[in-house]
Motif scaffolding. Structure first.
Motif, mmCIF file in Angstrom:
data_model
loop_
_atom_site.group_PDB
_atom_site.id
_atom_site.type_symbol
_atom_site.label_atom_id
_atom_site.label_comp_id
_atom_site.label_asym_id
_atom_site.label_seq_id
_atom_site.Cartn_x
_atom_site.Cartn_y
_atom_site.Cartn_z
ATOM 1 N N ARG A 114 0.826 -1.210 0.000
ATOM 2 C CA ARG A 114 0.000 0.000 0.000
ATOM 3 C C ARG A 114 0.860 1.259 0.000
ATOM 4 O O ARG A 114 0.508 2.259 -0.630
ATOM 5 C CB ARG A 114 -0.946 -0.024 1.206
ATOM 6 N N VAL A 115 1.992 1.208 0.707
ATOM 7 C CA VAL A 115 2.915 2.351 0.679
ATOM 8 C C VAL A 115 3.455 2.563 -0.728
ATOM 9 O O VAL A 115 3.521 3.692 -1.230
ATOM 10 C CB VAL A 115 4.068 2.136 1.675
ATOM 11 N N ALA A 116 3.829 1.486 -1.380
ATOM 12 C CA ALA A 116 4.350 1.602 -2.749
ATOM 13 C C ALA A 116 3.308 2.222 -3.677
ATOM 14 O O ALA A 116 3.642 3.067 -4.539
ATOM 15 C CB ALA A 116 4.779 0.234 -3.267
ATOM 16 N N ALA A 117 2.041 1.840 -3.514
ATOM 17 C CA ALA A 117 0.975 2.418 -4.338
ATOM 18 C C ALA A 117 0.828 3.909 -4.054
ATOM 19 O O ALA A 117 0.638 4.718 -4.987
ATOM 20 C CB ALA A 117 -0.340 1.694 -4.069
ATOM 21 N N ALA A 118 0.924 4.316 -2.788
ATOM 22 C CA ALA A 118 0.807 5.731 -2.443
ATOM 23 C C ALA A 118 1.989 6.529 -2.981
ATOM 24 O O ALA A 118 1.818 7.656 -3.471
ATOM 25 C CB ALA A 118 0.707 5.892 -0.930
ATOM 26 N N VAL A 119 3.190 5.965 -2.908
ATOM 27 C CA VAL A 119 4.368 6.654 -3.454
ATOM 28 C C VAL A 119 4.178 6.907 -4.951
ATOM 29 O O VAL A 119 4.498 7.988 -5.459
ATOM 30 C CB VAL A 119 5.649 5.841 -3.187
ATOM 31 N N ALA A 120 3.627 5.935 -5.657
ATOM 32 C CA ALA A 120 3.375 6.110 -7.087
ATOM 33 C C ALA A 120 2.380 7.249 -7.329
ATOM 34 O O ALA A 120 2.541 8.056 -8.252
ATOM 35 C CB ALA A 120 2.864 4.810 -7.692
ATOM 36 N N GLU A 121 1.333 7.342 -6.496
ATOM 37 C CA GLU A 121 0.365 8.429 -6.628
ATOM 38 C C GLU A 121 1.012 9.779 -6.345
ATOM 39 O O GLU A 121 0.732 10.776 -7.034
ATOM 40 C CB GLU A 121 -0.811 8.201 -5.675
ATOM 41 N N ARG B 106 -7.284 17.374 1.784
ATOM 42 C CA ARG B 106 -8.390 16.687 1.121
ATOM 43 C C ARG B 106 -7.884 15.483 0.333
ATOM 44 O O ARG B 106 -8.423 14.373 0.445
ATOM 45 C CB ARG B 106 -9.156 17.634 0.204
ATOM 46 N N GLU B 107 -6.863 15.693 -0.462
ATOM 47 C CA GLU B 107 -6.329 14.603 -1.269
ATOM 48 C C GLU B 107 -5.675 13.542 -0.394
ATOM 49 O O GLU B 107 -5.748 12.340 -0.684
ATOM 50 C CB GLU B 107 -5.322 15.156 -2.279
ATOM 51 N N GLY B 108 -5.017 13.986 0.704
ATOM 52 C CA GLY B 108 -4.412 13.030 1.612
ATOM 53 C C GLY B 108 -5.456 12.158 2.289
ATOM 54 O O GLY B 108 -5.298 10.942 2.396
ATOM 55 N N VAL B 109 -6.547 12.786 2.765
ATOM 56 C CA VAL B 109 -7.608 12.022 3.421
ATOM 57 C C VAL B 109 -8.299 11.096 2.424
ATOM 58 O O VAL B 109 -8.645 9.953 2.755
ATOM 59 C CB VAL B 109 -8.606 12.964 4.104
ATOM 60 N N ASP B 110 -8.506 11.556 1.210
ATOM 61 C CA ASP B 110 -9.076 10.693 0.178
ATOM 62 C C ASP B 110 -8.199 9.449 -0.015
ATOM 63 O O ASP B 110 -8.703 8.319 -0.119
ATOM 64 C CB ASP B 110 -9.211 11.464 -1.130
ATOM 65 N N SER B 111 -6.885 9.646 -0.013
ATOM 66 C CA SER B 111 -5.966 8.518 -0.143
ATOM 67 C C SER B 111 -6.068 7.589 1.067
ATOM 68 O O SER B 111 -6.028 6.360 0.921
ATOM 69 C CB SER B 111 -4.530 9.021 -0.290
ATOM 70 N N VAL B 112 -6.216 8.163 2.265
ATOM 71 C CA VAL B 112 -6.391 7.334 3.466
ATOM 72 C C VAL B 112 -7.619 6.452 3.324
ATOM 73 O O VAL B 112 -7.577 5.239 3.564
ATOM 74 C CB VAL B 112 -6.510 8.218 4.724
ATOM 75 N N PHE B 113 -8.753 7.045 2.930
ATOM 76 C CA PHE B 113 -9.980 6.267 2.798
ATOM 77 C C PHE B 113 -9.832 5.155 1.753
ATOM 78 O O PHE B 113 -10.383 4.067 1.907
ATOM 79 C CB PHE B 113 -11.145 7.174 2.430
ATOM 80 N N ARG B 114 -9.086 5.419 0.696
ATOM 81 C CA ARG B 114 -8.917 4.410 -0.354
ATOM 82 C C ARG B 114 -7.905 3.333 0.015
ATOM 83 O O ARG B 114 -8.094 2.153 -0.274
ATOM 84 C CB ARG B 114 -8.477 5.075 -1.663
#
Length: 440
Positions: free
Chosen positions: A181-188, A359-367
């Motif tokens: 999940r960290v790797a996916a977030a780094v890519a985003e 907003r974008e960070g929280v959206d990423s948390v929820f996803r």
């Protein structure tokens, strides 16, 4: 002194954490919230009334009567108005204690699509009994004479008692694919979707927990900014908060304390000093901290008098149990027409537990965090009768409901993040609680 307040019985309490754990474990005072501030400890119990807020309904209770209604708009404004309505019912301003879930932020950030109608947002209670311990001794208010004697006896018996025995928990299995999940977030992040997100992982415990005993043992081994112990609304929790989300004092000074940037602590002087030097020189940690302070400053500026926001102790290092952090303090004076709840609304959730932009960070948390956070990275709240408010960040905590007990920890992900290092950081943070879990 009110008619229900008992005279002060001055006692020298050598171990306030043991006293508070003993009151909670006695199970004689109903639901409770215990809250530690630098100037003292308070155990608030046996609610006269309360407020439950979820995504679909507001419920207020006073004198055994509950009223439920739909609500709209800001959850912070809704809680503020609900507290005012309880003050009208009681005929006086009273203090309130409780908790706010991470999902509370979905409204101000316009990401409510991730919630369902039963998602818990907040729970506050108005206590009948308050027990305060500070340098002056013990003060009990709201209790009967018999209850007051019982409280003093419990506190006296707790002093010098042997610490409970821990059942340490293995936190290393990565059952939620945290590194993936960290790797996916780094890519985003590298694709420009946002700058930072705090992703977390949940560690389920294989046995029921004695939460008051865990609090006592954990507090003996932690150095929190604030600590708490509660049983409210079907949730038990105890934690050792590293930072404030928001504080508004009687002089209307707003304070937040962003901590971002982490290394292990408690491994010996040489190892701790080396980790501190590495923390202060690591570009990833410095960037993570600097953008968190910048965001906190802008948030306070949005509700403060022009010219009053300031930053102090920039990038100081503060030890918090098993970890050390880069830390700063941001303050400002609340503008005319703004309330304590307005300040909490803009500062919640803590930038160090959500992301940038928020907003974008929280959206990423929820996803990417998959399951609701609830109290994790939310806040335990104390509201004074004068309207002053303090909300402390819920991290380094243990949680328990009828469905089981768990721990949770996260790490700040930026473009330079390495999944293996971020996983290791969650282990370091879990080390503030996992070694001190007491089996129920």
């Amino acid at each position: 002194m009110s008619s229900t307040e008992q005279p002060v019985r001055v006692e020298y309490v050598t171990d306030p954490a043991a006293a508070m754990s003993s009151l909670a474990a006695a199970d004689r005072f109903g639901e409770y919230v215990m809250y530690e501030q630098p100037d003292g400890w308070v155990f608030a119990a046996d609610p006269l009334g309360g407020i439950e807020l979820d995504a679909g309904e507001l419920r207020t209770t006073w004198a055994g009567e509950t009223t439920a209604r739909a609500w709209s708009g800001s959850p912070a404004d809704t809680l503020d108005a609900a507290l005012a309505s309880l003050a009208d019912l009681s005929g006086e301003e009273r203090g309130a204690y409780g908790w706010i879930a991470f999902e509370f932020c979905a409204y101000s950030l316009d990401v409510t699509s991730y919630l369902n109608q039963r998602t818990p947002l907040a729970q506050l209670m108005i206590p009948r009994i308050e027990v305060r311990i500070d340098g002056g001794g013990v003060r009990v208010s709201g209790a009967t004479p018999a209850e007051t004697c019982d409280i003093h006896d419990l506190i006296a018996a707790s002093q010098g008692a042997v610490l409970p025995t821990a059942h340490p928990v293995d936190v290393r299995p990565d059952v939620t694919d945290y590194q993936g999940r960290v790797a996916a977030a780094v890519a985003e992040i590298q694709a420009g979707e946002y700058q930072k997100v705090i992703l977390s992982r949940k560690v389920a415990l294989p046995f029921p927990v004695d939460v008051p005993a865990t609090y006592r043992l954990g507090r003996a081994n932690n150095t929190p900014a604030r600590s708490f112990l509660l049983r409210l609304g079907g949730l038990e929790a105890a934690g050792f908060s590293p930072e404030l989300v928001a504080s508004v004092d009687d002089a209307r000074v707003v304070t937040t304390e962003p901590l971002a940037g982490t290394r292990a602590f408690g491994l010996g002087t040489q190892a701790d000093d080396a980790a501190r030097a590495d923390l202060l020189s690591d570009p990833k940690e410095i960037v993570e901290h600097a953008i968190s302070v910048q965001t906190s400053f802008a948030e306070i500026a949005s509700v403060a008098e022009i010219g009053t926001p300031s930053v102090s102790d920039f990038m100081a290092v503060r030890e918090r149990g098993s970890v050390q952090h880069l830390a700063s303090t941001v303050r400002g004076t609340l503008a005319a027409g703004r309330s304590s709840w307005d300040a909490l609304d803009v500062l919640f959730p803590s930038v160090t537990a959500s992301g940038i932009p928020k907003r974008e960070g929280v959206d990423s948390v929820f996803r990417n965090d998959h399951d609701p956070r609830g109290l994790y990275s939310g806040a335990v709240v104390r509201v004074s009768p004068s309207g002053a408010l303090e909300a402390t960040l819920v991290l380094r905590a243990i949680y328990q409901t009828g469905e089981g007990a768990w721990l949770r920890a996260g790490a700040g992900i930026v473009s330079q993040s390495k999944p293996e290092r971020e996983f290791e950081e969650t282990c370091e943070k879990l080390g503030s609680v996992a070694p001190y879990v007491v089996r129920g």
